[in-house]
Design a protein around this motif. Structure first.
Motif, mmCIF file in Angstrom:
data_model
loop_
_atom_site.group_PDB
_atom_site.id
_atom_site.type_symbol
_atom_site.label_atom_id
_atom_site.label_comp_id
_atom_site.label_asym_id
_atom_site.label_seq_id
_atom_site.Cartn_x
_atom_site.Cartn_y
_atom_site.Cartn_z
ATOM 1 N N GLY A 189 1.614 8.095 -3.878
ATOM 2 C CA GLY A 189 0.457 8.784 -3.311
ATOM 3 C C GLY A 189 0.243 8.504 -1.841
ATOM 4 O O GLY A 189 -0.530 9.202 -1.176
ATOM 5 N N HIS A 190 0.910 7.466 -1.349
ATOM 6 C CA HIS A 190 0.779 7.067 0.058
ATOM 7 C C HIS A 190 2.180 6.748 0.607
ATOM 8 O O HIS A 190 2.523 5.581 0.845
ATOM 9 N N PRO A 191 3.018 7.761 0.762
ATOM 10 C CA PRO A 191 4.401 7.517 1.173
ATOM 11 C C PRO A 191 4.511 7.142 2.643
ATOM 12 O O PRO A 191 3.575 7.337 3.433
ATOM 13 N N ALA A 192 5.671 6.629 3.008
ATOM 14 C CA ALA A 192 5.947 6.253 4.397
ATOM 15 C C ALA A 192 7.384 6.609 4.733
ATOM 16 O O ALA A 192 8.254 6.630 3.857
ATOM 17 N N TYR A 229 8.436 6.789 -2.955
ATOM 18 C CA TYR A 229 7.341 6.563 -2.012
ATOM 19 C C TYR A 229 7.793 6.707 -0.556
ATOM 20 O O TYR A 229 7.141 6.196 0.358
ATOM 21 N N THR A 231 8.363 9.235 2.542
ATOM 22 C CA THR A 231 7.954 10.553 3.019
ATOM 23 C C THR A 231 9.141 11.510 2.931
ATOM 24 O O THR A 231 10.263 11.165 3.333
ATOM 25 N N GLY A 274 0.785 -1.228 0.000
ATOM 26 C CA GLY A 274 0.000 0.000 0.000
ATOM 27 C C GLY A 274 0.811 1.267 0.000
ATOM 28 O O GLY A 274 0.255 2.366 -0.108
ATOM 29 N N VAL A 275 2.122 1.156 0.142
ATOM 30 C CA VAL A 275 2.975 2.344 0.111
ATOM 31 C C VAL A 275 3.358 2.649 -1.331
ATOM 32 O O VAL A 275 3.916 1.797 -2.037
ATOM 33 N N ASP A 276 3.053 3.852 -1.781
ATOM 34 C CA ASP A 276 3.407 4.286 -3.135
ATOM 35 C C ASP A 276 3.561 5.800 -3.114
ATOM 36 O O ASP A 276 3.516 6.430 -2.038
ATOM 37 N N GLN A 318 7.415 9.687 12.097
ATOM 38 C CA GLN A 318 5.989 9.892 11.812
ATOM 39 C C GLN A 318 5.538 11.314 12.163
ATOM 40 O O GLN A 318 4.444 11.725 11.786
#
Length: 589
Positions: A64-67, A147, A149, A60-62, A365
């Motif tokens: 558009g949804h970085p981590a 991906y 942050t 789910g990390v990409d 975070q």
């Protein structure tokens, strides 16, 4: 072949077990992730070589949804694939972090020479991996990461974690790359000159007593890699006589093994060892740092972490420190003890694990309200409930209790109780005291109990304690000795002619059984026997029970260390107005 050399050779392979946290795949990492093997060509120490890495990408990390990312490497002799290092990748990927785990330079399938976490070499190589996480470079096969942050273009939000050799490299990386946002160095060093050749006096310009077992074990691991790694990368070959280390590392080992310390060799040894150590570059480290050090550790003792901690705090870098149970010399390291065990997946349930998660939560975070815990915490092995074994404090306890060395062998709490007297010991030409064998346990041999030989040591002992005494920190002794034979030769130009002694603290039970806490001793090469000197003993966390006695010992030798050149008789005198003192950091139960 000497007994020392034979024992070292016999155990080199056993020492190759990686000195890093963890074990197999952690059970607590429930999130799904993929693992991709990658290689990165880097320039390091004037060589071009390849870093071998594994990228753990959470589902789910990409873009558009970085981590945020976690970067880690192995302990000495390990690789990205060993249990401890791989467990880091799995543990944090399973908790939503992009994890990049790599084999350190000169280990596993990574190239280049072993350069002992030199910031200009190992730190710069790790910075190249931060470039990848920041999207400004690709892996050798063209893989990119868009991906992670980012705090700014090319600036990924990335933390580092790892133990021992994988601990110091974090500080080295943060010193050369301020994009690193958080560090968790575990069981690592502050000053390799002290770690490998400790002198526990205030004058660190004087060399110490070489830890021949530890240093030769690691040296043989590095030099013996052709036996362990097939098709060795040519960039990992230096020259005959120094196959896989940088040249100055080999020169340092040769000096320490020679037992001689002429001024030029001593300066070269200390300049190199400190130059690759945090002590020389901590002023450049700005990333928030959670230091985790082991109480059971004769390689990198608690004093090393405290030195790093104090430097960071004094310069305004955010830093906190935990003294856990386990280190290089053993200690409780499983979930049942309440300690961090990645194999059991107990990040959420162990004290240290929760502190690490909070650290990354706050600084990776950016959870502004996350409490990262007290400045200082320490494990107490005498507490029955694993959930209550950690105590906390705003700072490391001060030395607040003074004992005096009496001429009758007593350790007394009032200077007025000191009896006049003098006593003598002398060393033999072979070691006569034993603290530990860092090698014996690794090959399954029993390590004899610590002991001293009559006539080769002096001791001072308290009366039975009327209450428990909890010591938390590094005791300190101020001593004055008389050694005419040393006095005649101590300015020869070779520091090997100075007096060597070993200070330590025993816990003596009512039945006479003696315990040397974690087998720790303080080697000392006395700068000048005509002057008083101060000895900082290794930090401990230990309860001396009611009815027990505390015994301070000065011994002539120790089998785990280098020692005196020639026989040097030593006399210690005491008088009420002129005697040695022992200062203890005592906390209330």
């Amino acid at each position: 072949m000497s007994r020392r050399r034979a024992l070292t050779l016999a155990t080199a392979a056993a020492l190759a077990a990686p000195l890093a946290i963890g074990g197999p795949a952690p059970a607590g990492a429930t999130g799904q992730y993929t693992v991709t093997a990658l290689k990165f060509t880097v320039q390091a120490g004037g060589r071009s070589c390849t870093v071998d890495a594994d990228l753990y990408r959470p589902a789910g990390v990409d873009a558009g949804h970085p981590a945020p990312a976690v970067l880690a490497t192995n302990g000495f002799g390990g690789s990205k694939s060993d249990g401890g290092t791989a467990a880091i990748g799995k543990a944090f990927a399973g908790r939503g972090y992009v994890s990049l785990v790599y084999s350190g330079l000169g280990f596993g399938k990574s190239g280049c020479l072993i350069s002992l976490d030199d910031p200009g070499i190992d730190g710069r190589a790790a910075a190249g991996l931060v470039d990848f996480l920041g999207g400004t470079r690709a892996a050798d096969d063209g893989t990119t990461a868009d991906y992670v942050t980012a705090d700014a273009e090319g600036d990924p939000r990335v933390g580092m974690i790892g133990g021992s050799y994988g601990g110091a490299v974090q500080l080295a990386t943060a010193a050369v790359d301020h994009r690193v946002d958080a560090l968790v160095p575990m069981i690592t060093w502050n000053d390799l000159a002290y770690s490998l050749d400790p002198n526990n006096t205030a004058d660190r310009s004087v060399p110490g007593a070489a830890k021949w077992q530890w240093m030769n074990g690691f040296y043989l691991i590095g030099e013996g890699q052709p036996l362990l790694v097939p098709n060795l990368d040519p960039s990992r070959i230096n020259r005959l006589g120094c196959l896989h280390f940088v040249t100055k590392a080999c020169e340092t080992i040769r000096t320490l093994n020679s037992g001689r310390y002429p001024a030029d060799k001593t300066e070269a040894l200390q300049t190199f060892a400190r130059g690759v150590s945090p002590v020389s570059y901590l002023s450049k480290v700005k990333a928030p740092t959670l230091l985790v050090q082991g109480q059971a550790d004769s390689l990198f003792n608690l004093n090393e972490a405290e030195a790093t901690y104090r430097t960071l705090k004094d310069q305004g870098t955010t830093a906190k420190m935990i003294w856990q149970a386990w280190g290089h010399s053993g200690g409780a390291n499983d979930a049942a003890s309440g300690e961090l065990d990645l194999a059991a997946g107990n990040l959420e349930t162990s004290y240290v694990g929760k502190r690490i998660l909070a650290w990354f939560g706050r600084y990776l975070q950016q959870e502004k309200n996350t409490d990262t815990g007290p400045d200082f915490a320490y494990y107490r092995d005498w507490i029955a409930d694993p959930a209550a074994r950690y105590a906390t404090a705003a700072k490391v306890p001060a030395r607040n209790r003074t004992l005096y060395l009496s001429g009758d062998g007593k350790l007394v709490d009032n200077r007025g109780k000191v009896a006049r007297g003098s006593r003598e010991y002398r060393n033999w030409l072979i070691p006569t005291s034993h603290s530990e064998s860092s090698l014996a346990g690794m090959i399954g041999l029993p390590d004899p109990a610590p002991h001293d030989t009559e006539g080769t040591y002096l001791d001072w002992t308290t009366e039975p304690l009327t209450d428990t005494v909890d010591v938390v920190g590094a005791p300190r002794a101020t001593l004055k000795v008389i050694s005419p034979k040393t006095e005649r030769v101590q300015h020869s130009g070779d520091a090997a002619d100075k007096l060597v002694l070993f200070a330590k603290l025993y816990d003596v039970a009512p039945d006479g059984k003696k315990t040397l806490v974690h087998r720790l001793v303080a080697p000392v090469r006395v700068p000048d026997v005509t002057k008083p000197f101060t000895v900082s003993l290794p930090g401990i966390v230990h309860r001396y029970e009611k009815g027990h006695r505390l015994q301070f010992v000065v011994a002539a030798s120790d089998g785990a260390y280098g020692g005196n050149r020639g026989v040097k008789p030593v006399t210690v005198t005491s008088a009420p107005k002129d005697t040695g003192v022992l200062n203890l950091p005592v906390v209330r139960p």
